[in-house]
Scaffold this motif. Structure first.
Motif, PDB file in Angstrom:
ATOM      1  N   GLN A  15     -12.316   8.065  -7.897  1.00  0.00           N
ATOM      2  CA  GLN A  15     -13.521   7.365  -8.336  1.00  0.00           C
ATOM      3  C   GLN A  15     -13.897   6.226  -7.397  1.00  0.00           C
ATOM      4  O   GLN A  15     -14.814   5.471  -7.687  1.00  0.00           O
ATOM      5  CB  GLN A  15     -13.303   6.817  -9.753  1.00  0.00           C
ATOM      6  N   LEU A  16     -13.185   6.120  -6.273  1.00  0.00           N
ATOM      7  CA  LEU A  16     -13.401   5.027  -5.324  1.00  0.00           C
ATOM      8  C   LEU A  16     -13.894   5.564  -3.989  1.00  0.00           C
ATOM      9  O   LEU A  16     -13.627   6.704  -3.618  1.00  0.00           O
ATOM     10  CB  LEU A  16     -12.092   4.268  -5.092  1.00  0.00           C
ATOM     11  N   SER A  17     -14.591   4.714  -3.248  1.00  0.00           N
ATOM     12  CA  SER A  17     -14.962   5.043  -1.873  1.00  0.00           C
ATOM     13  C   SER A  17     -13.728   4.960  -0.980  1.00  0.00           C
ATOM     14  O   SER A  17     -12.679   4.436  -1.385  1.00  0.00           O
ATOM     15  CB  SER A  17     -16.029   4.067  -1.368  1.00  0.00           C
ATOM     16  N   GLY A  18     -13.864   5.461   0.243  1.00  0.00           N
ATOM     17  CA  GLY A  18     -12.750   5.371   1.189  1.00  0.00           C
ATOM     18  C   GLY A  18     -12.331   3.937   1.451  1.00  0.00           C
ATOM     19  O   GLY A  18     -11.138   3.620   1.505  1.00  0.00           O
ATOM     20  N   GLY A  19     -13.305   3.059   1.608  1.00  0.00           N
ATOM     21  CA  GLY A  19     -12.980   1.647   1.846  1.00  0.00           C
ATOM     22  C   GLY A  19     -12.264   1.022   0.673  1.00  0.00           C
ATOM     23  O   GLY A  19     -11.322   0.235   0.849  1.00  0.00           O
ATOM     24  N   GLU A  20     -12.675   1.384  -0.545  1.00  0.00           N
ATOM     25  CA  GLU A  20     -12.012   0.848  -1.737  1.00  0.00           C
ATOM     26  C   GLU A  20     -10.591   1.397  -1.855  1.00  0.00           C
ATOM     27  O   GLU A  20      -9.667   0.662  -2.222  1.00  0.00           O
ATOM     28  CB  GLU A  20     -12.830   1.204  -2.982  1.00  0.00           C
ATOM     29  N   GLN A  21     -10.407   2.672  -1.519  1.00  0.00           N
ATOM     30  CA  GLN A  21      -9.059   3.230  -1.551  1.00  0.00           C
ATOM     31  C   GLN A  21      -8.144   2.512  -0.556  1.00  0.00           C
ATOM     32  O   GLN A  21      -6.973   2.245  -0.851  1.00  0.00           O
ATOM     33  CB  GLN A  21      -9.100   4.725  -1.240  1.00  0.00           C
ATOM     34  N   GLN A  22      -8.693   2.176   0.621  1.00  0.00           N
ATOM     35  CA  GLN A  22      -7.868   1.465   1.594  1.00  0.00           C
ATOM     36  C   GLN A  22      -7.545   0.062   1.099  1.00  0.00           C
ATOM     37  O   GLN A  22      -6.455  -0.456   1.359  1.00  0.00           O
ATOM     38  CB  GLN A  22      -8.572   1.415   2.950  1.00  0.00           C
ATOM     39  N   ARG A  23      -8.449  -0.549   0.364  1.00  0.00           N
ATOM     40  CA  ARG A  23      -8.165  -1.872  -0.211  1.00  0.00           C
ATOM     41  C   ARG A  23      -7.047  -1.797  -1.253  1.00  0.00           C
ATOM     42  O   ARG A  23      -6.223  -2.704  -1.353  1.00  0.00           O
ATOM     43  CB  ARG A  23      -9.436  -2.478  -0.819  1.00  0.00           C
ATOM     44  N   VAL A  24      -7.022  -0.714  -2.015  1.00  0.00           N
ATOM     45  CA  VAL A  24      -5.908  -0.516  -2.950  1.00  0.00           C
ATOM     46  C   VAL A  24      -4.602  -0.382  -2.176  1.00  0.00           C
ATOM     47  O   VAL A  24      -3.570  -0.959  -2.545  1.00  0.00           O
ATOM     48  CB  VAL A  24      -6.141   0.733  -3.829  1.00  0.00           C
ATOM     49  N   SER A  25      -4.645   0.387  -1.086  1.00  0.00           N
ATOM     50  CA  SER A  25      -3.460   0.565  -0.247  1.00  0.00           C
ATOM     51  C   SER A  25      -2.970  -0.777   0.300  1.00  0.00           C
ATOM     52  O   SER A  25      -1.768  -1.052   0.327  1.00  0.00           O
ATOM     53  CB  SER A  25      -3.794   1.518   0.909  1.00  0.00           C
ATOM     54  N   ILE A  26      -3.901  -1.623   0.711  1.00  0.00           N
ATOM     55  CA  ILE A  26      -3.533  -2.948   1.229  1.00  0.00           C
ATOM     56  C   ILE A  26      -2.953  -3.810   0.101  1.00  0.00           C
ATOM     57  O   ILE A  26      -1.957  -4.508   0.298  1.00  0.00           O
ATOM     58  CB  ILE A  26      -4.757  -3.627   1.880  1.00  0.00           C
ATOM     59  N   ALA A  27      -3.576  -3.753  -1.066  1.00  0.00           N
ATOM     60  CA  ALA A  27      -3.049  -4.519  -2.211  1.00  0.00           C
ATOM     61  C   ALA A  27      -1.624  -4.087  -2.542  1.00  0.00           C
ATOM     62  O   ALA A  27      -0.748  -4.921  -2.794  1.00  0.00           O
ATOM     63  CB  ALA A  27      -3.963  -4.326  -3.425  1.00  0.00           C
ATOM     64  N   ARG A  28      -1.377  -2.790  -2.519  1.00  0.00           N
ATOM     65  CA  ARG A  28      -0.029  -2.273  -2.806  1.00  0.00           C
ATOM     66  C   ARG A  28       0.968  -2.753  -1.753  1.00  0.00           C
ATOM     67  O   ARG A  28       2.109  -3.107  -2.065  1.00  0.00           O
ATOM     68  CB  ARG A  28      -0.081  -0.743  -2.840  1.00  0.00           C
ATOM     69  N   ALA A  29       0.531  -2.778  -0.484  1.00  0.00           N
ATOM     70  CA  ALA A  29       1.421  -3.214   0.597  1.00  0.00           C
ATOM     71  C   ALA A  29       1.693  -4.713   0.545  1.00  0.00           C
ATOM     72  O   ALA A  29       2.741  -5.175   0.996  1.00  0.00           O
ATOM     73  CB  ALA A  29       0.812  -2.846   1.952  1.00  0.00           C
ATOM     74  N   PHE A  30       0.748  -5.479  -0.017  1.00  0.00           N
ATOM     75  CA  PHE A  30       0.831  -6.942   0.028  1.00  0.00           C
ATOM     76  C   PHE A  30       1.359  -7.557  -1.263  1.00  0.00           C
ATOM     77  O   PHE A  30       1.746  -8.730  -1.279  1.00  0.00           O
ATOM     78  CB  PHE A  30      -0.555  -7.508   0.344  1.00  0.00           C
TER      79      PHE A  30
END
Length: 225
Positions: A137-152
């Motif tokens: 349900q997210l754009s590619g950019g939003e998915q990458q932001r989730v990935s960054i949040a998970r990493a951080f």
């Protein structure tokens, strides 16, 4: 924070992915690893994450030679390292909140800590209003932001990013880079492998350039040309 000493990585008998690589990265620095496909960028990131052991040389992370680290200590090492990938690697059946929380659950963080810290990091990446959505349900950019949040979310000492803007349009990629720059300003050391000449030239950070596994340039505030 990171030091490589004469590191060589050989696959089989004749494929040399990294050859005699040496460099130091102080705490809090932002470094681009650049070079064509097959130049050794991703191999260096795998060595730092202890997914690979060098054929020769030493790899130091946070004061430990991880090339000699017992396998049982590797999970503890990786708690101090966040990883971001080109293809996001999100869990499709989990919500945004659950994807980020998973990084804390696997290391045994208490539920009350997770309930506190996950919303805080989602606010940092600008997704506080989308915590109940699923990746599709997210754009590619939003998915990458989730990935960054998970990493951080566990506040790692080091962030390793392998082509994090590779699947994104230029405008979205710029937003991701601003976010990584903001994370770097908190004191997290960032190493990012990229092909994107435009981003490297705009950011004006340190550049380590590889060619067929050999470091051919190491330049503070460099450009990719």
């Amino acid at each position: 924070m990171i030091r490589l000493e004469n590191v060589t990585m050989t696959y089989g008998t004749d494929v040399v992915a990294v050859r005699e690589a040496s460099f130091d990265v102080p705490k809090g620095e932002f470094v681009f690893l650049v070079g064509p496909s097959g130049s050794g960028k991703s191999t260096l990131l795998r060595l730092l994450n202890r997914e690979e052991r060098p054929s020769h040389g030493s790899v130091w992370v946070a004061g430990r030679n991880i090339a000699d680290m017992p396998s049982g200590r590797v999970p503890h090492l990786r708690r101090n390292i966040g990883n971001i990938f080109q293809d996001y690697k999100l869990l499709p059946n989990k919500t945004v909140f659950e994807n980020v929380a998973f990084a804390q659950q696997v290391i045994g963080k208490p539920k009350h800590v997770i309930r506190q810290q996950v919303p805080a990091v989602l606010e940092i990446v600008g997704l506080q209003d989308k915590h109940e959505r699923f990746p599709n349900q997210l754009s590619g950019g939003e998915q990458q932001r989730v990935s960054i949040a998970r990493a951080f979310v566990n506040r790692p000492l080091i962030m390793l990013a392998d082509e994090p803007t590779g699947n994104l349009d230029p405008g979205t990629g710029e937003g991701i880079m601003r976010l990584l720059d903001r994370i770097n300003e908190t004191g997290t050391t960032v190493l990012m492998a990229t092909h994107d000449q435009r981003i490297v030239n705009a950011m004006r950070k340190r550049v380590i350039q590889l060619d067929r596994g050999v470091i051919v340039r190491d330049q503070a505030r460099g450009v990719y040309d």
